[in-house]
Write a protein that holds these residues in place. Structure first.
Motif, PDB file in Angstrom:
ATOM      1  N   UNK A  36       0.824  -1.214   0.000  1.00 52.72           N
ATOM      2  CA  UNK A  36       0.000   0.000   0.000  1.00 52.72           C
ATOM      3  C   UNK A  36       0.853   1.258   0.000  1.00 52.72           C
ATOM      4  N   UNK A  37       2.138   1.130   0.436  1.00 57.70           N
ATOM      5  CA  UNK A  37       3.047   2.281   0.435  1.00 57.70           C
ATOM      6  C   UNK A  37       4.191   2.014  -0.533  1.00 57.70           C
ATOM      7  N   UNK A  38       3.835   1.450  -1.696  1.00 54.97           N
ATOM      8  CA  UNK A  38       4.877   0.982  -2.606  1.00 54.97           C
ATOM      9  C   UNK A  38       5.997   2.006  -2.805  1.00 54.97           C
ATOM     10  N   UNK A  39       5.620   3.236  -3.142  1.00 54.93           N
ATOM     11  CA  UNK A  39       6.608   4.243  -3.516  1.00 54.93           C
ATOM     12  C   UNK A  39       7.544   4.574  -2.355  1.00 54.93           C
ATOM     13  N   UNK A  40       6.942   4.787  -1.196  1.00 54.07           N
ATOM     14  CA  UNK A  40       7.749   5.124  -0.019  1.00 54.07           C
ATOM     15  C   UNK A  40       8.705   3.983   0.306  1.00 54.07           C
ATOM     16  N   UNK A  41       8.176   2.761   0.288  1.00 58.02           N
ATOM     17  CA  UNK A  41       9.004   1.597   0.594  1.00 58.02           C
ATOM     18  C   UNK A  41      10.135   1.490  -0.415  1.00 58.02           C
ATOM     19  N   UNK A  42       9.807   1.719  -1.668  1.00 58.84           N
ATOM     20  CA  UNK A  42      10.817   1.631  -2.719  1.00 58.84           C
ATOM     21  C   UNK A  42      11.957   2.630  -2.461  1.00 58.84           C
ATOM     22  N   UNK A  43      11.553   3.843  -2.081  1.00 62.19           N
ATOM     23  CA  UNK A  43      12.567   4.867  -1.808  1.00 62.19           C
ATOM     24  C   UNK A  43      13.448   4.461  -0.638  1.00 62.19           C
ATOM     25  N   UNK A  44      12.822   3.910   0.393  1.00 64.94           N
ATOM     26  CA  UNK A  44      13.584   3.483   1.569  1.00 64.94           C
ATOM     27  C   UNK A  44      14.542   2.354   1.199  1.00 64.94           C
ATOM     28  N   UNK A  45      14.042   1.417   0.391  1.00 66.60           N
ATOM     29  CA  UNK A  45      14.887   0.304  -0.064  1.00 66.60           C
ATOM     30  C   UNK A  45      16.083   0.846  -0.848  1.00 66.60           C
ATOM     31  N   UNK A  46      15.794   1.823  -1.699  1.00 66.89           N
ATOM     32  CA  UNK A  46      16.848   2.429  -2.514  1.00 66.89           C
ATOM     33  C   UNK A  46      17.906   3.075  -1.627  1.00 66.89           C
ATOM     34  N   UNK A  47      17.424   3.784  -0.617  1.00 65.89           N
ATOM     35  CA  UNK A  47      18.357   4.466   0.281  1.00 65.89           C
ATOM     36  C   UNK A  47      19.237   3.467   1.019  1.00 65.89           C
ATOM     37  N   UNK A  48      18.614   2.418   1.537  1.00 61.97           N
ATOM     38  CA  UNK A  48      19.386   1.391   2.249  1.00 61.97           C
ATOM     39  C   UNK A  48      20.384   0.747   1.292  1.00 61.97           C
TER      40      UNK A  48
END
Lengths: 405, 433
Positions: free
Chosen positions: A11-23
């Motif tokens: 449900x928070x695909x975009x936010x999660x994606x950004x966090x994954x990218x940052x990590x």
């Protein structure tokens, strides 16, 4: 437990994606940065082979014309050895971390092609002992082996010098598995017998990955107007001896320039100053990345906790314990960071490949990535703990009291 | 409307102060670090001789033997052997040409009371001064005839002239270098191009300056002390006059591509001639490099600095991702508020503008912080003991670039979250309590 977490995350695909990218980027950069720090530190810790804490050096340029360098060096050394606290002294043309480096191509057959370039160290008798170089095989030079360097004629002493002492690293490279003692090499026109092997001796300008110890000692007397005097003394006496040495030399002969009085420790310090700056910057970059990532994780988690107060309340009302809520957020974070690390592993080796191409960095050894992954997981768990505890503290009544914000 | 959005943004940002501070700090750190390194690289990659660099070239004739392993892989450094430098000088095929090498000498001050000191300089041929446009405060260089006659003349840089003669005119005076008296024919106006492009490019190419200049042949004749690389092969020993020792730098001035093309052909012909005599065993053709290309090829900007720039940019990128994620979460948390505004008639573009303003405020604050941090970073670079340290200053173009980067970064960071916010549907959100 996994299913609801995944459902929430989608449900928070975009936010999660950004966090994954940052990590992922943090993981890739931090692993490589850690490796670079280790590499630099290893370079800075290379043993020079010298008794580093006991040596001081001063450069002298004789202005007398015509100069008689051999006699001058002898007179200077006699005066220097008479300074109280000086246990040994030598006139040399090069030192590890010094300014100039004289390298000779070394062939193992007459007229053969040079296998490598070895740095030459020339000095007056007793140089090896004065520097504190540890002889592991063979002997020191004999008095009869010494001859002038003949710097006025293209340093042609190298064509006539009979003997040399090599480092263990150079011996192993020139004669793998055979022992170098007694063998003949050709640094100039004539044959040179290897009479001794020292444990370590660093080239004047170490930098590359290998070959830093391709160094040879020759029984050649510096006969240039410019020479370096090395004195050995007790560590506590260094400053005093150095000051006294300048006075003694100046008193002995006015017509000279004395410059660069230094302890050997200062030479090493100065040589690696840039590397220390670089290590500092690398540490700051890694620390900054980890901090920003941790704060980012904590920030997002606290958003989500606030956003989900009502659903948490519902879960609590339906019988979930505080522990269940806590573990939910911890598991969610573990999963996100896990995705990040998976992507980060790919990026990490891609970055390493780039660095290998442009900065001559070796391949990243295997332990760095798992260590980086563990660090990021720990960091993630640490960052999420606060928000997760706040989530666990949400009372079941929040299910009916709070809005959906 | 804009003022209203600004007020909304400030209200929203002050509501979660810690988070706002975090975002401003992150973008500030990222921009500060990036701009510090960009500025350092910008000043270091600058033209050391504006206006003249376009017509200055280095001929590359690699006389080294074939060899193998690392020795063979080492890129050519442009150093020439004495016979080749002499041949190129005598051929006079370029508008101007000069050979040079680094040197050092003990200098004896005129009044006997002061102690002699050691100074670095350069041994050059006559065209050196007019070719590089070296600015003279007094006098001039020497002529090609002086070169041939091994004249004992010297050109001083302002620093050494002042050290020796104070405010008194140095022209015509005599200077004792090592054991020879030289007559001062020219005094340079504190000339120290950065980097010292004509010297061998190594780690000290920034920050140093030559204090005196002597005719090359005079220096060779008098056996003055040379400094810098000397790379020999073959069996002639390490001799300055040998065709098997490379140690001289050579520069030519070529006006226009036609001259450059002709000179390239001349070099290739020379190479062919020499190969017929068994020299130049390497198969590479002769090459000609322009000044800026040459500095690039020789790696005048240290690799460590490039690495530091990439590190800073990587850091900025991660900070940006971080901010985008935080803004996104923050904006979407206000979905309820957005849908109400939408239901009341706000267009998507209004919502977009409202949140865009909020991210821009964060970006500008971060940019301002970044600028301060970049000044701090440059100050810390100036404390480094490296030769380039003193160059590390912000110039107007880099100041503008910093602002552009800050605004660009914040707009970029705000774009995605604002776009997502303005896509919030009105009806759907109203349904949830």
């Amino acid at each position: 437990m996994l299913r609801p977490i995944l459902a929430t995350l989608t449900r928070h695909r975009l936010t999660v994606l950004l966090l994954v990218l940052q990590v992922a980027f943090t993981c890739a950069i931090v692993c490589n940065v850690a490796f670079m720090i280790v590499q630099r530190t290893a370079l800075m810790r290379l043993p020079s082979g010298l008794a580093e804490d006991e040596l001081v050096a001063i450069e002298s340029i004789d202005l007398a014309e015509p100069g008689q360098p051999l006699a001058r060096h002898e007179a200077d050394l006699a005066a220097l050895r008479a300074i109280p606290g000086v246990s040994a002294a030598a006139a040399v043309d090069a030192l590890p971390f010094g300014r100039g480096e004289w390298g000779n191509g070394i062939a193992t057959a007459p007229g053969g092609e040079a296998m490598l370039t070895a740095a030459a160290f020339d000095g007056t008798p007793g140089e090896r002992a004065a520097l504190g170089l540890k002889l592991v095989e063979g002997r020191d030079f004999l008095p009869g082996e010494y001859l002038p360097l003949d710097s006025a004629h293209g340093w042609s002493g190298i064509d006539r010098v009979p003997a040399a002492i090599v480092t263990r690293a150079l011996a192993a490279r020139l004669f793998p598995g055979q022992g170098a003692l007694g063998r003949t090499v050709y640094p100039g026109d004539g044959p040179v017998r290897i009479v001794g092997v020292v444990e370590h001796l660093l080239r004047p300008r170490p930098r590359e990955r290998d070959g830093n110890e391709y160094a040879m000692l020759f029984p050649m007397l510096p006969d240039d107007a410019q020479v370096i005097y090395v004195l050995r003394t007790a560590p506590a006496q260094r400053e005093r001896v150095l000051a006294r040495a300048a006075e003694v030399l100046a008193a002995l002969d006015h017509d000279r320039i004395l410059r660069r009085p230094t302890t050997f420790a200062q030479m090493r310090e100065a040589y690696f100053r840039r590397d220390r700056t670089m290590i500092g910057l690398l540490l700051a970059a890694a620390g900054g990345l980890l901090l920003v990532t941790a704060l980012g994780i904590a920030g997002l988690a606290s958003f989500w906790v606030q956003q989900r107060r009502r659903t948490i309340g519902v879960r609590r009302a339906l019988g979930a314990t505080r522990g269940d809520i806590l573990r939910y957020f911890q598991a969610e974070n573990f999963l996100i960071v896990g995705f990040g690390i998976a992507l980060g592993a790919v990026l990490c080796y891609a970055l390493n490949a780039l660095l290998m191409l442009h900065y001559e960095l070796p391949r990243l050894p295997p332990p760095y990535l798992p260590a980086g992954a563990a660090l990021l997981w720990l960091l993630g768990q640490g960052a999420v703990l606060g928000p997760a505890l706040r989530a666990a503290a949400v009372p079941p009544v929040a299910a009916i009291r709070d809005g959906a914000r | 409307m804009f003022a209203y959005y600004l007020e909304l943004a400030l209200r929203s940002l002050t509501r979660s102060r810690a988070l706002t501070a975090l975002m401003v700090l992150a973008i500030g750190l990222g921009i500060g670090a990036s701009m510090t390194m960009l500025t350092v690289l910008h000043v270091m990659s600058g033209d050391p001789l504006p206006g003249r660099s376009g017509s200055l070239y280095v001929p590359l004739l690699d006389a080294r033997p074939l060899g193998h392993g690392r020795r063979a892989e080492a890129p050519p450094n442009g150093d020439l052997a004495w016979p080749d430098a002499l041949a190129l000088l005598r051929a006079r095929r370029a508008a101007r040409q000069a050979a040079m090498a680094g040197g050092g000498a003990p200098v004896r001050p005129p009044q006997g009371a002061r102690l002699p000191f050691f100074e670095s300089g350069r041994y050059v041929t006559a065209d050196f001064f007019p070719m590089f446009g070296a600015p003279f405060r007094a006098g001039a260089g020497w002529s090609a005839q002086d070169d041939d006659a091994r004249a004992r003349v010297v050109v001083l840089n302002a620093g050494l002239a002042a050290r020796l003669f104070g405010d008194a005119p140095a022209l015509g005076r005599s200077v004792r270098l090592k054991n020879t008296d030289f007559r001062v024919v020219g005094v340079l106006d504190d000339w120290h191009p950065q980097p010292l492009f004509y010297a061998p490019v190594d780690e000290s190419v920034f920050g140093r300056a030559d204090q005196f200049f002597l005719p090359l042949q005079t220096a060779l004749d008098l056996k003055m002390d040379f400094q810098g690389r000397l790379s020999c092969w073959g069996s002639e020993g390490d001799q300055r006059g040998s065709g098997q020792c490379a140690w001289l730098q050579f520069w030519v001035q070529l006006d226009g591509p036609a001259q450059a093309g002709a000179y390239r052909r001349f070099l290739q012909d020379y190479l062919g001639e020499q190969r017929a005599h068994g020299r130049f065993p390497r198969p590479q053709a002769a090459a000609l490099y322009g000044l800026m290309d040459w500095l690039d090829l020789q790696g005048a900007v240290p690799g460590d600095l490039r690495l530091q720039l990439w590190l800073a940019l990587g850091f900025l990128f991660v900070c940006m991702v971080n901010i985008v994620a935080l803004l996104l979460a923050k904006f979407l948390r206000r979905s309820g508020e957005i849908s109400v505004r939408r239901a009341l008639g706000a267009r998507r573009r209004d919502i977009f503008l409202q949140f865009g303003v909020e991210s821009a405020v964060v970006g500008l604050a971060g940019g301002a912080l970044g600028l301060a941090l970049a000044e701090l970073g440059l100050w810390s670079v100036r404390q480094r003991p490296d030769g380039y340290a003193q160059l590390a200053r912000m110039d107007p173009s880099m100041l503008l670039a910093t602002f552009a980067l800050a605004v660009g970064a914040s707009v970029l960071a705000g774009l995605l979250p604002s776009w997502r916010a303005c896509r919030v549907a009105p009806a759907l959100q109203l349904k949830t309590p």
